[in-house]
Design a protein around this motif. Structure first.
Motif, PDB file in Angstrom:
ATOM      1  N   MET A   1      34.507  59.133  -8.654  1.00 48.76           N
ATOM      2  CA  MET A   1      35.022  59.872  -7.515  1.00 48.76           C
ATOM      3  C   MET A   1      34.562  59.187  -6.236  1.00 48.76           C
ATOM      4  N   ALA A   2      35.142  59.634  -5.088  1.00 49.85           N
ATOM      5  CA  ALA A   2      34.758  59.065  -3.802  1.00 49.85           C
ATOM      6  C   ALA A   2      33.269  59.268  -3.559  1.00 49.85           C
ATOM      7  N   ASP A   3      32.623  58.237  -3.009  1.00 46.25           N
ATOM      8  CA  ASP A   3      31.196  58.341  -2.722  1.00 46.25           C
ATOM      9  C   ASP A   3      30.917  59.394  -1.660  1.00 46.25           C
ATOM     10  N   ARG A   4      31.819  59.464  -0.662  1.00 43.93           N
ATOM     11  CA  ARG A   4      31.651  60.445   0.412  1.00 43.93           C
ATOM     12  C   ARG A   4      33.020  60.770   0.981  1.00 43.93           C
ATOM     13  N   VAL A   5      33.249  62.033   1.328  1.00 44.34           N
ATOM     14  CA  VAL A   5      34.504  62.445   1.950  1.00 44.34           C
ATOM     15  C   VAL A   5      34.179  63.093   3.283  1.00 44.34           C
ATOM     16  N   THR A   6      34.699  62.504   4.346  1.00 42.87           N
ATOM     17  CA  THR A   6      34.514  63.055   5.686  1.00 42.87           C
ATOM     18  C   THR A   6      35.855  63.543   6.202  1.00 42.87           C
ATOM     19  N   VAL A   7      35.900  64.774   6.648  1.00 46.93           N
ATOM     20  CA  VAL A   7      37.110  65.346   7.239  1.00 46.93           C
ATOM     21  C   VAL A   7      36.929  65.360   8.750  1.00 46.93           C
ATOM     22  N   ILE A   8      37.848  64.724   9.443  1.00 43.48           N
ATOM     23  CA  ILE A   8      37.751  64.606  10.897  1.00 43.48           C
ATOM     24  C   ILE A   8      38.877  65.411  11.536  1.00 43.48           C
ATOM     25  N   GLY A   9      38.511  66.346  12.384  1.00 45.54           N
ATOM     26  CA  GLY A   9      39.502  67.085  13.160  1.00 45.54           C
ATOM     27  C   GLY A   9      39.794  66.352  14.452  1.00 45.54           C
ATOM     28  N   TRP A  10      41.072  66.153  14.744  1.00 45.61           N
ATOM     29  CA  TRP A  10      41.475  65.421  15.955  1.00 45.61           C
ATOM     30  C   TRP A  10      42.345  66.310  16.824  1.00 45.61           C
ATOM     31  N   ASP A  11      41.942  66.470  18.074  1.00 46.74           N
ATOM     32  CA  ASP A  11      42.684  67.334  18.995  1.00 46.74           C
ATOM     33  C   ASP A  11      43.372  66.549  20.107  1.00 46.74           C
ATOM     34  N   GLY A  12      43.493  65.236  19.920  1.00 43.74           N
ATOM     35  CA  GLY A  12      44.155  64.404  20.927  1.00 43.74           C
ATOM     36  C   GLY A  12      43.206  63.730  21.879  1.00 43.74           C
ATOM     37  N   SER A  13      41.955  64.169  21.898  1.00 52.63           N
ATOM     38  CA  SER A  13      40.963  63.554  22.779  1.00 52.63           C
ATOM     39  C   SER A  13      40.334  62.350  22.074  1.00 52.63           C
ATOM     40  N   PRO A  14      39.606  61.479  22.800  1.00 51.39           N
ATOM     41  CA  PRO A  14      38.963  60.326  22.155  1.00 51.39           C
ATOM     42  C   PRO A  14      38.039  60.773  21.021  1.00 51.39           C
ATOM     43  N   LEU A  15      38.029  60.003  19.942  1.00 58.99           N
ATOM     44  CA  LEU A  15      37.191  60.346  18.794  1.00 58.99           C
ATOM     45  C   LEU A  15      35.720  60.257  19.157  1.00 58.99           C
ATOM     46  N   THR A  83      41.054  73.534   0.713  1.00 60.34           N
ATOM     47  CA  THR A  83      41.592  72.894  -0.498  1.00 60.34           C
ATOM     48  C   THR A  83      40.656  71.811  -1.011  1.00 60.34           C
ATOM     49  N   LEU A  84      40.134  70.977  -0.109  1.00 57.71           N
ATOM     50  CA  LEU A  84      39.272  69.879  -0.538  1.00 57.71           C
ATOM     51  C   LEU A  84      37.996  70.378  -1.212  1.00 57.71           C
ATOM     52  N   ARG A  85      37.531  71.557  -0.815  1.00 61.78           N
ATOM     53  CA  ARG A  85      36.299  72.104  -1.398  1.00 61.78           C
ATOM     54  C   ARG A  85      36.536  72.870  -2.699  1.00 61.78           C
ATOM     55  N   SER A  86      37.785  72.912  -3.158  1.00 56.41           N
ATOM     56  CA  SER A  86      38.072  73.608  -4.407  1.00 56.41           C
ATOM     57  C   SER A  86      37.275  72.986  -5.549  1.00 56.41           C
ATOM     58  N   PRO A  87      36.684  73.805  -6.432  1.00 55.49           N
ATOM     59  CA  PRO A  87      35.859  73.273  -7.534  1.00 55.49           C
ATOM     60  C   PRO A  87      36.593  72.296  -8.442  1.00 55.49           C
ATOM     61  N   GLU A  88      37.917  72.409  -8.523  1.00 56.07           N
ATOM     62  CA  GLU A  88      38.652  71.524  -9.443  1.00 56.07           C
ATOM     63  C   GLU A  88      38.577  70.061  -9.037  1.00 56.07           C
ATOM     64  N   PHE A  89      38.281  69.782  -7.752  1.00 57.54           N
ATOM     65  CA  PHE A  89      38.230  68.389  -7.309  1.00 57.54           C
ATOM     66  C   PHE A  89      36.808  67.843  -7.285  1.00 57.54           C
ATOM     67  N   GLY A  90      35.808  68.700  -7.199  1.00 54.37           N
ATOM     68  CA  GLY A  90      34.416  68.268  -7.243  1.00 54.37           C
ATOM     69  C   GLY A  90      34.001  67.391  -6.082  1.00 54.37           C
ATOM     70  N   LEU A  91      34.602  67.590  -4.901  1.00 55.75           N
ATOM     71  CA  LEU A  91      34.318  66.731  -3.750  1.00 55.75           C
ATOM     72  C   LEU A  91      33.206  67.316  -2.876  1.00 55.75           C
ATOM     73  N   GLU A  92      32.310  66.445  -2.424  1.00 57.02           N
ATOM     74  CA  GLU A  92      31.319  66.825  -1.424  1.00 57.02           C
ATOM     75  C   GLU A  92      31.907  66.479  -0.061  1.00 57.02           C
ATOM     76  N   VAL A  93      32.059  67.474   0.796  1.00 53.66           N
ATOM     77  CA  VAL A  93      32.802  67.293   2.039  1.00 53.66           C
ATOM     78  C   VAL A  93      31.884  67.443   3.243  1.00 53.66           C
ATOM     79  N   GLU A  94      32.005  66.488   4.168  1.00 58.64           N
ATOM     80  CA  GLU A  94      31.343  66.573   5.465  1.00 58.64           C
ATOM     81  C   GLU A  94      32.433  66.734   6.519  1.00 58.64           C
ATOM     82  N   VAL A  95      32.228  67.608   7.498  1.00 58.46           N
ATOM     83  CA  VAL A  95      33.283  67.934   8.463  1.00 58.46           C
ATOM     84  C   VAL A  95      32.854  67.568   9.880  1.00 58.46           C
ATOM     85  N   VAL A  96      33.738  66.860  10.576  1.00 54.20           N
ATOM     86  CA  VAL A  96      33.587  66.600  12.013  1.00 54.20           C
ATOM     87  C   VAL A  96      34.708  67.367  12.702  1.00 54.20           C
ATOM     88  N   PRO A  97      34.440  68.553  13.233  1.00 52.65           N
ATOM     89  CA  PRO A  97      35.535  69.401  13.732  1.00 52.65           C
ATOM     90  C   PRO A  97      36.072  68.935  15.078  1.00 52.65           C
TER      91      PRO A  97
END
Length: 403
Positions: A1-15, A83-97
């Motif tokens: 599986m992926a070593d790390r999954v980062t979810v990035i929220g983008w609102d149109g401003s610079p990252l 969805t990404l945190r659903s147990p069926e996928f087994g992903l550890e998720v880090e979030v940048v909102p």
């Protein structure tokens, strides 16, 4: 599986620095077309055009490397994180909102939103989202294709609301338009968009409340309140005990549309609206319509009052979830049953009348209950009988497979 999954929220401003760092290390990036076009996406990274989040999650789960998922706004608020945190996928998720589209929309409108309801409108949930807009004075609707501003306006026919329509927030094509709900039907709106629906008196406490959304402490405590609270004499079938039993049988809730046919004093319609449901109160007596309007105003709830005689006036009303028939007898009950609401409640004063209504509901496929309800009010100063009322309480419930 992926070593790390980062979810990035983008609102149109610079990252942010954290988002740029995560993207720089990514070997797989998933997102919409405008996300994948960002210059920060590594050219060598595998790219997934995000359609079904579940399908993307399966591919991410099988990827050996570092994955990034880009999403609009705050991905933890009606977003991909669930969805990404659903147990069926087994992903550890880090979030940048990022800033959610709801927060951004209210910012563009210059309005507070701690007193707003927030709903998601898909084709399958559009009707329930519209019912929330009927019942509440400030609602943010996260729309989708086929369930957008025009469809909201069409289903709100007969109810005046103001729409603040925010199209493509955070992009160079962003546009904010203010129109009345009936005018929204005449336009084609760009996706994605969000609609702030405003109408009726403000209900938020002055200076702000203590709870996001609707304050449940508004108005007196309790249900089936005494007739004196409504400032009007109760008609047949509006007594406190019978009214409380009717509310219990119907169980109105947020997202429901309640018909109250024969609204009388407006007591039942008002109390159903206090449960958070949308209510259409119908009565052939214009004075009863006026009493219902005053009762709703006194308790600070939204409801629609329709003057007309049932069953004919019901033909053009939107489909109900639950219905109270306070007047009109078996003829009206039969017409209501033809519309297939999930629950119907009514009363009869004689056993033959109750049997006729019960048989008709059974023939329409409803499971019928009937109780003989007797209420005796005592004068507690002398412990003598003050008032007595009796009625047959009938309720019909439609099984889910019959709807």
């Amino acid at each position: 599986m992926a070593d790390r999954v980062t979810v990035i929220g983008w609102d149109g401003s610079p990252l942010t620095a954290a988002a740029r760092s995560a993207l720089a290390a990514a070997t797989l990036v998933a997102g919409a077309a405008h996300h994948l076009a960002l210059p920060e996406v590594p050219p060598a990274a595998e790219r997934i055009r995000l359609g079904s989040v579940a399908l993307a999650a399966r591919r991410i789960a099988g990827h050996r490397g570092t994955a990034v998922v880009l999403a609009d706004g705050d991905p933890g608020f009606f977003g991909v994180v669930r969805t990404l945190r659903s147990p069926e996928f087994g992903l550890e998720v880090e979030v940048v909102p990022g800033v959610s589209s709801v927060a951004a929309a209210f910012a563009r409108a210059g309005m507070p939103w701690d007193d707003a309801q927030v709903v998601v409108a898909h084709r399958r949930t559009l009707r329930r989202a519209v019912n929330v807009c009927r019942a509440h004075g400030k609602v943010a609707v996260l729309t989708s294709p086929g369930a957008g501003p025009a469809e909201l306006g069409l289903l709100l026919e007969g109810v005046h609301r103001t729409f603040v329509i925010c199209e493509e927030l955070g992009t160079a094509r962003e546009r904010v338009t203010v129109v009345t709900s009936d005018k929204a039907v005449d336009h084609t709106w760009r996706d994605p968009n969000l609609v702030i629906v405003i109408g009726g008196p403000a209900t938020a406490a002055e200076g702000g409340g203590w709870l996001a959304g609707r304050d449940p402490s508004t108005g007196p405590r309790g249900w089936a309140l005494p007739s004196g609270v409504y400032g009007a004499a109760m008609g047949e079938g509006e007594g406190e005990l019978l009214r409380s039993a009717q509310l219990a049988r119907l169980g109105p809730r947020v997202g429901d549309l309640v018909w109250d046919i024969g609204s009388g004093s407006g007591a039942f319609a008002t109390e159903a609206a206090r449960c958070g449901a949308a209510v259409i109160a119908v009565d052939r007596d214009p004075e009863a319509c006026g009493r219902t309007t005053l009762a709703a105003r006194r308790f600070g709830v939204q409801l629609q009052v329709v003057h007309g005689a049932a069953p004919h006036v019901l033909e053009n009303l939107p489909e109900p979830d639950v219905v109270r028939v306070g007047g009109g007898g078996a003829t009206v009950v039969s017409a209501v049953a033809d519309r297939r609401p999930q629950r119907i409640v009514t009363h009869a004063l004689t056993r033959p009348a109750a049997e006729r209504i019960g048989r008709d509901l059974t023939e329409h496929g409803y499971e019928v209950r009937c109780e003989f309800v007797q209420s005796v009010e005592l004068d507690t100063r002398a412990w003598t009988e003050r008032e007595r009322s009796v009625a047959f309480l009938l309720s019909g419930t439609l099984s889910e497979r019959s709807q």
